[in-house]
Design a protein around this motif. Structure first.
Motif, PDB file in Angstrom:
ATOM      1  N   GLN A  62      -5.103   3.970 -11.687  1.00 39.22           N
ATOM      2  CA  GLN A  62      -6.503   4.162 -12.088  1.00 39.22           C
ATOM      3  C   GLN A  62      -7.411   3.107 -11.460  1.00 39.22           C
ATOM      4  N   LYS A  63      -6.959   1.849 -11.505  1.00 35.39           N
ATOM      5  CA  LYS A  63      -7.769   0.763 -10.937  1.00 35.39           C
ATOM      6  C   LYS A  63      -7.905   0.922  -9.419  1.00 35.39           C
ATOM      7  N   ALA A  64      -6.822   1.299  -8.756  1.00 33.17           N
ATOM      8  CA  ALA A  64      -6.863   1.473  -7.300  1.00 33.17           C
ATOM      9  C   ALA A  64      -7.825   2.590  -6.912  1.00 33.17           C
ATOM     10  N   VAL A  65      -7.867   3.653  -7.710  1.00 32.40           N
ATOM     11  CA  VAL A  65      -8.796   4.757  -7.443  1.00 32.40           C
ATOM     12  C   VAL A  65     -10.236   4.280  -7.659  1.00 32.40           C
ATOM     13  N   GLU A  66     -10.450   3.545  -8.763  1.00 29.83           N
ATOM     14  CA  GLU A  66     -11.788   3.043  -9.058  1.00 29.83           C
ATOM     15  C   GLU A  66     -12.314   2.140  -7.949  1.00 29.83           C
ATOM     16  N   LEU A  67     -11.417   1.326  -7.383  1.00 30.90           N
ATOM     17  CA  LEU A  67     -11.808   0.371  -6.357  1.00 30.90           C
ATOM     18  C   LEU A  67     -11.873   0.993  -4.952  1.00 30.90           C
ATOM     19  N   GLY A  68     -11.418   2.246  -4.860  1.00 32.50           N
ATOM     20  CA  GLY A  68     -11.415   2.886  -3.552  1.00 32.50           C
ATOM     21  C   GLY A  68     -10.237   2.486  -2.690  1.00 32.50           C
ATOM     22  N   VAL A  69      -9.228   1.869  -3.310  1.00 36.23           N
ATOM     23  CA  VAL A  69      -8.037   1.478  -2.563  1.00 36.23           C
ATOM     24  C   VAL A  69      -7.166   2.687  -2.289  1.00 36.23           C
ATOM     25  N   LEU A  70      -7.143   3.626  -3.240  1.00 31.78           N
ATOM     26  CA  LEU A  70      -6.427   4.889  -3.055  1.00 31.78           C
ATOM     27  C   LEU A  70      -7.455   5.986  -2.768  1.00 31.78           C
ATOM     28  N   MET A 110       0.834  -1.200   0.000  1.00 31.21           N
ATOM     29  CA  MET A 110       0.000   0.000   0.000  1.00 31.21           C
ATOM     30  C   MET A 110       0.869   1.251   0.000  1.00 31.21           C
ATOM     31  N   ASP A 111       1.975   1.216   0.746  1.00 33.90           N
ATOM     32  CA  ASP A 111       2.914   2.341   0.737  1.00 33.90           C
ATOM     33  C   ASP A 111       3.445   2.571  -0.681  1.00 33.90           C
ATOM     34  N   ILE A 112       3.846   1.477  -1.324  1.00 33.23           N
ATOM     35  CA  ILE A 112       4.408   1.580  -2.677  1.00 33.23           C
ATOM     36  C   ILE A 112       3.351   2.062  -3.660  1.00 33.23           C
ATOM     37  N   LEU A 113       2.122   1.614  -3.492  1.00 35.55           N
ATOM     38  CA  LEU A 113       1.031   2.070  -4.355  1.00 35.55           C
ATOM     39  C   LEU A 113       0.841   3.582  -4.235  1.00 35.55           C
ATOM     40  N   GLN A 114       0.981   4.096  -3.027  1.00 32.64           N
ATOM     41  CA  GLN A 114       0.879   5.547  -2.832  1.00 32.64           C
ATOM     42  C   GLN A 114       1.991   6.277  -3.592  1.00 32.64           C
ATOM     43  N   GLU A 146      16.058  -2.044  -4.803  1.00 39.31           N
ATOM     44  CA  GLU A 146      15.223  -1.788  -5.969  1.00 39.31           C
ATOM     45  C   GLU A 146      14.556  -3.078  -6.449  1.00 39.31           C
ATOM     46  N   ALA A 147      15.260  -4.218  -6.285  1.00 41.32           N
ATOM     47  CA  ALA A 147      14.684  -5.510  -6.683  1.00 41.32           C
ATOM     48  C   ALA A 147      13.445  -5.831  -5.857  1.00 41.32           C
ATOM     49  N   THR A 148      13.504  -5.503  -4.560  1.00 35.45           N
ATOM     50  CA  THR A 148      12.349  -5.750  -3.696  1.00 35.45           C
ATOM     51  C   THR A 148      11.162  -4.897  -4.120  1.00 35.45           C
ATOM     52  N   VAL A 149      11.424  -3.655  -4.469  1.00 39.68           N
ATOM     53  CA  VAL A 149      10.352  -2.777  -4.940  1.00 39.68           C
ATOM     54  C   VAL A 149       9.735  -3.339  -6.216  1.00 39.68           C
ATOM     55  N   LYS A 150      10.573  -3.825  -7.129  1.00 40.75           N
ATOM     56  CA  LYS A 150      10.063  -4.385  -8.384  1.00 40.75           C
ATOM     57  C   LYS A 150       9.137  -5.569  -8.123  1.00 40.75           C
ATOM     58  N   VAL A 151       9.514  -6.417  -7.171  1.00 45.10           N
ATOM     59  CA  VAL A 151       8.674  -7.571  -6.843  1.00 45.10           C
ATOM     60  C   VAL A 151       7.330  -7.114  -6.291  1.00 45.10           C
ATOM     61  N   HIS A 152       7.348  -6.123  -5.411  1.00 44.59           N
ATOM     62  CA  HIS A 152       6.096  -5.598  -4.854  1.00 44.59           C
ATOM     63  C   HIS A 152       5.223  -4.984  -5.955  1.00 44.59           C
ATOM     64  N   VAL A 153       5.852  -4.249  -6.870  1.00 49.81           N
ATOM     65  CA  VAL A 153       5.098  -3.622  -7.953  1.00 49.81           C
ATOM     66  C   VAL A 153       4.445  -4.685  -8.836  1.00 49.81           C
ATOM     67  N   ARG A 154       5.186  -5.748  -9.139  1.00 47.35           N
ATOM     68  CA  ARG A 154       4.610  -6.841  -9.931  1.00 47.35           C
ATOM     69  C   ARG A 154       3.403  -7.454  -9.222  1.00 47.35           C
ATOM     70  N   HIS A 155       3.533  -7.610  -7.915  1.00 47.56           N
ATOM     71  CA  HIS A 155       2.422  -8.193  -7.163  1.00 47.56           C
ATOM     72  C   HIS A 155       1.214  -7.252  -7.187  1.00 47.56           C
ATOM     73  N   ILE A 156       1.451  -5.971  -7.068  1.00 45.91           N
ATOM     74  CA  ILE A 156       0.360  -4.990  -7.126  1.00 45.91           C
ATOM     75  C   ILE A 156      -0.355  -5.093  -8.473  1.00 45.91           C
ATOM     76  N   PHE A 157       0.426  -5.168  -9.557  1.00 45.43           N
ATOM     77  CA  PHE A 157      -0.163  -5.312 -10.894  1.00 45.43           C
ATOM     78  C   PHE A 157      -1.024  -6.571 -10.954  1.00 45.43           C
TER      79      PHE A 157
END
Length: 210
Positions: free
Chosen positions: A202-210, A155-159, A178-189
């Motif tokens: 856009q999807k996170a805003v639509e879902l109310g996650v952001l 959630m922090d990374i999504l912000q 940076e590798a850890t961030v990339k893994v988190h970003v892939r998981h978010i996707f």
């Protein structure tokens, strides 16, 4: 998490992975590494060490295959984290492993930094899905708000993605590789069913996650 069991029938890979993991801290401590070359040996070790924190197993092994072994381990140790490490690039293998209770599927051709980042993601409560599965996840049914499962770190990374910051900056500000961030970003996707940062926001805003 004090103990990790590595199950693989190739001595060189097994010893190399053991050496790598023994030098890494997981949840603040260096783990004790146990190894097994086949399912029979693994099950013997598992029955003697019910306090295993994580089990890493290959799919293709002589005798019992890794997916069958995964189901047996899950029945005996329902709370232990199990991760598949395999050379397979078959999406069906990945899907079966996740369906059978694995918390991740890591390909053997990954760099060490990706391996460690994936394991840290799993220990933080996430599920590591390799890039080969992301496109399939992206074209699947859109997630509902109640099905979006992201860790606090994700959630922090999504912000930060919402702010347009790049991985290098995110890594610096969160004190991560940076590798850890990339893994988190892939998981978010994967969780949001998208292919890029713009779609993720856009999807996170639509879902109310952001």
């Amino acid at each position: 998490m004090s103990k990790i069991l590595i199950i693989d029938d190739h001595p060189l890979f097994r010893d190399s992975l053991s050496n790598i993991l023994s030098k890494e801290k997981f949840k603040g401590e260096y783990p004790d590494i146990l190894t097994a070359e086949n399912a029979a040996e693994a099950l013997t070790i598992i029955h003697k060490n019910k306090d295993l924190g994580m089990i890493l197993t290959d799919i293709d092994m002589p005798g019992m295959d890794g997916l069958t072994l995964l189901q047996q381990i899950r029945a005996f140790l329902p709370d232990t984290i199990i991760v598949m490490i395999s050379g397979s690039e078959n999406p069906h293998d990945v899907q079966k492993a996740i369906n059978f209770g694995a918390k991740g599927f890591i390909q053997k051709n990954n760099e060490t930094s990706v391996l460690i980042a994936a394991l840290q993601l799993v220990l933080a409560g996430g599920t590591y899905i390799p890039p080969l599965m992301l496109e399939q996840q992206a074209v699947s049914a859109s997630p509902r708000p109640e099905t979006v499962s992201l860790t606090a770190r994700q959630m922090d990374i999504l912000q930060y993605l919402h702010q347009g910051k790049q991985n290098k900056i995110i890594a610096y500000e969160l004190d991560l590789s940076e590798a850890t961030v990339k893994v988190h970003v892939r998981h978010i996707f994967s969780v949001l069913g998208v292919k890029n940062r713009t779609q993720a926001v856009q999807k996170a805003v639509e879902l109310g996650v952001l």
